[in-house]
Design an enzyme around this catalytic site. Sequence first.
Site, PDB file in Angstrom:
ATOM      1  N   GLY A 155       0.822  -1.220   0.000  1.00 14.76           N
ATOM      2  CA  GLY A 155       0.000   0.000   0.000  1.00 14.76           C
ATOM      3  C   GLY A 155       0.852   1.265   0.000  1.00 14.76           C
ATOM      4  O   GLY A 155       1.841   1.341   0.724  1.00 14.76           O
TER       5      GLY A 155
ATOM      6  N   GLY B 164       5.170  -1.520   4.303  1.00 15.98           N
ATOM      7  CA  GLY B 164       4.611  -1.639   5.649  1.00 15.98           C
ATOM      8  C   GLY B 164       4.934  -2.986   6.262  1.00 15.98           C
ATOM      9  O   GLY B 164       5.950  -3.624   5.939  1.00 15.98           O
TER      10      GLY B 164
ATOM     11  N   GLY C 165       3.736  -6.008   5.942  1.00 11.19           N
ATOM     12  CA  GLY C 165       3.915  -7.177   5.070  1.00 11.19           C
ATOM     13  C   GLY C 165       5.285  -7.176   4.405  1.00 11.19           C
ATOM     14  O   GLY C 165       5.954  -8.217   4.316  1.00 11.19           O
TER      15      GLY C 165
ATOM     16  N   ASP D 109      -1.068   2.820   8.636  1.00 13.80           N
ATOM     17  CA  ASP D 109      -1.561   2.022   9.770  1.00 13.80           C
ATOM     18  C   ASP D 109      -0.727   2.168  11.042  1.00 13.80           C
ATOM     19  O   ASP D 109      -1.198   1.864  12.124  1.00 13.80           O
ATOM     20  CB  ASP D 109      -1.607   0.535   9.378  1.00 13.80           C
ATOM     21  CG  ASP D 109      -2.461   0.285   8.144  1.00 13.80           C
ATOM     22  OD1 ASP D 109      -3.341   1.109   7.867  1.00 13.80           O
ATOM     23  OD2 ASP D 109      -2.237  -0.729   7.462  1.00 13.80           O
TER      24      ASP D 109
ATOM     25  N   ALA E 291     -13.209  11.802  20.391  1.00 13.19           N
ATOM     26  CA  ALA E 291     -14.420  10.996  20.130  1.00 13.19           C
ATOM     27  C   ALA E 291     -14.950  10.418  21.440  1.00 13.19           C
ATOM     28  O   ALA E 291     -14.209  10.279  22.413  1.00 13.19           O
ATOM     29  CB  ALA E 291     -14.080   9.876  19.152  1.00 13.19           C
TER      30      ALA E 291
ATOM     31  N   ARG F 174     -25.606   6.845  11.979  1.00 18.26           N
ATOM     32  CA  ARG F 174     -25.093   7.298  10.677  1.00 18.26           C
ATOM     33  C   ARG F 174     -23.639   6.863  10.563  1.00 18.26           C
ATOM     34  O   ARG F 174     -22.839   7.134  11.461  1.00 18.26           O
ATOM     35  CB  ARG F 174     -25.192   8.825  10.546  1.00 18.26           C
ATOM     36  CG  ARG F 174     -26.611   9.327  10.477  1.00 18.26           C
ATOM     37  CD  ARG F 174     -27.274   8.910   9.151  1.00 18.26           C
ATOM     38  NE  ARG F 174     -28.631   9.422   9.024  1.00 18.26           N
ATOM     39  CZ  ARG F 174     -29.731   8.718   9.266  1.00 18.26           C
ATOM     40  NH1 ARG F 174     -29.635   7.466   9.693  1.00 18.26           N
ATOM     41  NH2 ARG F 174     -30.927   9.255   9.102  1.00 18.26           N
TER      42      ARG F 174
ATOM     43  N   ARG G  63      -6.196   7.062   2.635  1.00 15.23           N
ATOM     44  CA  ARG G  63      -4.823   6.667   2.296  1.00 15.23           C
ATOM     45  C   ARG G  63      -4.216   7.586   1.242  1.00 15.23           C
ATOM     46  O   ARG G  63      -3.014   7.812   1.223  1.00 15.23           O
ATOM     47  CB  ARG G  63      -4.797   5.215   1.817  1.00 15.23           C
ATOM     48  CG  ARG G  63      -3.378   4.666   1.801  1.00 15.23           C
ATOM     49  CD  ARG G  63      -3.335   3.197   1.546  1.00 15.23           C
ATOM     50  NE  ARG G  63      -3.430   2.886   0.143  1.00 15.23           N
ATOM     51  CZ  ARG G  63      -3.706   1.683  -0.343  1.00 15.23           C
ATOM     52  NH1 ARG G  63      -3.936   0.685   0.479  1.00 15.23           N
ATOM     53  NH2 ARG G  63      -3.775   1.468  -1.634  1.00 15.23           N
TER      54      ARG G  63
HETATM   55  O1  F6P Z   1      -2.074  -1.140   4.853  1.00 17.22           O
HETATM   56  C1  F6P Z   1      -2.541   0.054   4.346  1.00 17.22           C
HETATM   57  C2  F6P Z   1      -4.003  -0.068   4.001  1.00 17.22           C
HETATM   58  O2  F6P Z   1      -4.462   1.162   3.507  1.00 17.22           O
HETATM   59  C3  F6P Z   1      -4.896  -0.545   5.140  1.00 17.22           C
HETATM   60  O3  F6P Z   1      -5.230   0.481   6.039  1.00 17.22           O
HETATM   61  C4  F6P Z   1      -6.066  -1.080   4.370  1.00 17.22           C
HETATM   62  O4  F6P Z   1      -6.749  -2.067   5.095  1.00 17.22           O
HETATM   63  C5  F6P Z   1      -5.417  -1.677   3.168  1.00 17.22           C
HETATM   64  O5  F6P Z   1      -4.184  -1.013   2.983  1.00 17.22           O
HETATM   65  C6  F6P Z   1      -6.220  -1.566   1.911  1.00 17.22           C
HETATM   66  O6  F6P Z   1      -5.545  -2.245   0.904  1.00 17.22           O
HETATM   67  P1  F6P Z   1      -5.969  -2.270  -0.600  1.00 17.22           P
HETATM   68  O7  F6P Z   1      -5.522  -0.973  -1.211  1.00 17.22           O
HETATM   69  O8  F6P Z   1      -5.254  -3.442  -1.173  1.00 17.22           O
HETATM   70  O9  F6P Z   1      -7.459  -2.383  -0.643  1.00 17.22           O
END
Ligand code: F6P
Length: 317
Positions: free
Chosen positions: A10, A101, A103, A127, A187, A243, A252
């Site tokens: 990501g 990240g 992974g 994350d 929150a 809601r 992201r």
């Molecule tokens: O690891 C970064 C991230 O944006 C996570 O927050 C999210 O769950 C995931 O990647 C989404 O991944 P993709 O772009 O493969 O849907």
Amino acid sequence: MKTCIVISGGDAPGINAAIDGYVRLAARNGDRVLGAQGGFAGLLDNQLVEIDPALSSLLAGRGGSILQSSRAPALQQPDARERLARVMAGRGIDNLLVFGGDGTLRHVYPRLGAWGLPCIVLPATIDNDVAGTGYTLGHDSACNFASHALAGIRATAGALPGRVFMLETLGAPTGHLALAIAYAGGAHLALLPEYPLELDWLAARLRRIVERDGYALVVLSEAYPGIKVLLEEIPQRTGIRIRHSALGHAQRGADASHKDRRLARDMSRAAWRAFKDGLRQGVLVAREGAHFVHEGSLPSLSKPPPDRDLVEFVNQL
Ligand code: F6P
């Protein structure tokens, strides 16, 4: 020195600023930089591009990445090692600068290390769930994006009271991102996958908050178990409308915050320096005060769950 930049998994806000920082530093010192188009899959296919410093500076603050990434497990292919060595030798690449990240650090970095390839990984993910580092590039920008959304929801929630608002954040399987957003944004509740709450308790708590404050503002992590059930059950048990807004990938792809732009440049400088000093393999980790140091490896264990005390504070348990 010739470096190849690879984005793995990501993307994260701040990657463009780090690319720009590295490219400009390299140019100033007579070094060359290439970029893999399409992560490691692209690198194996020799999909390499020159990075234009005019473009990288123009887009330094933008989200996403000027170099495309990939989640394909390209390095697991049986011939990956030979292909990678062939591409690197063929293009005269001395080392790899990798953004990734959890992974990437678990699966890609150890492999590159075992193959003896010079590489530095810059932990980059919204994350903030990488073990062994206090910060991952992009996290602050994702929090910033959410804080704007939270402020907007709070405004309308107060103006038309009597409802529960759930703001869903990304964060993969962990609640680090959601907790940071909930705490900083004030929150009423943070719903994190690591600390699921009992439905009856939650319904009673939400009812009390709405009675007291007029509305309830909840930050919900995307990996919280049973979101669909929650959204159906809470109104039934409380008689209060709910809601739900999901930030999704817009979070992201947010523009990089000032903090991420600065840290990105710090990281790129530290990586360039480390290569120049002869470091062969390392991960740039953030210590106190976001000072970056390189470590040969990170703990193989997962990052511990979000701070229980902070969760209890936010949720007033
Ligand atoms: O690891 C970064 C991230 O944006 C996570 O927050 C999210 O769950 C995931 O990647 C989404 O991944 P993709 O772009 O493969 O849907």
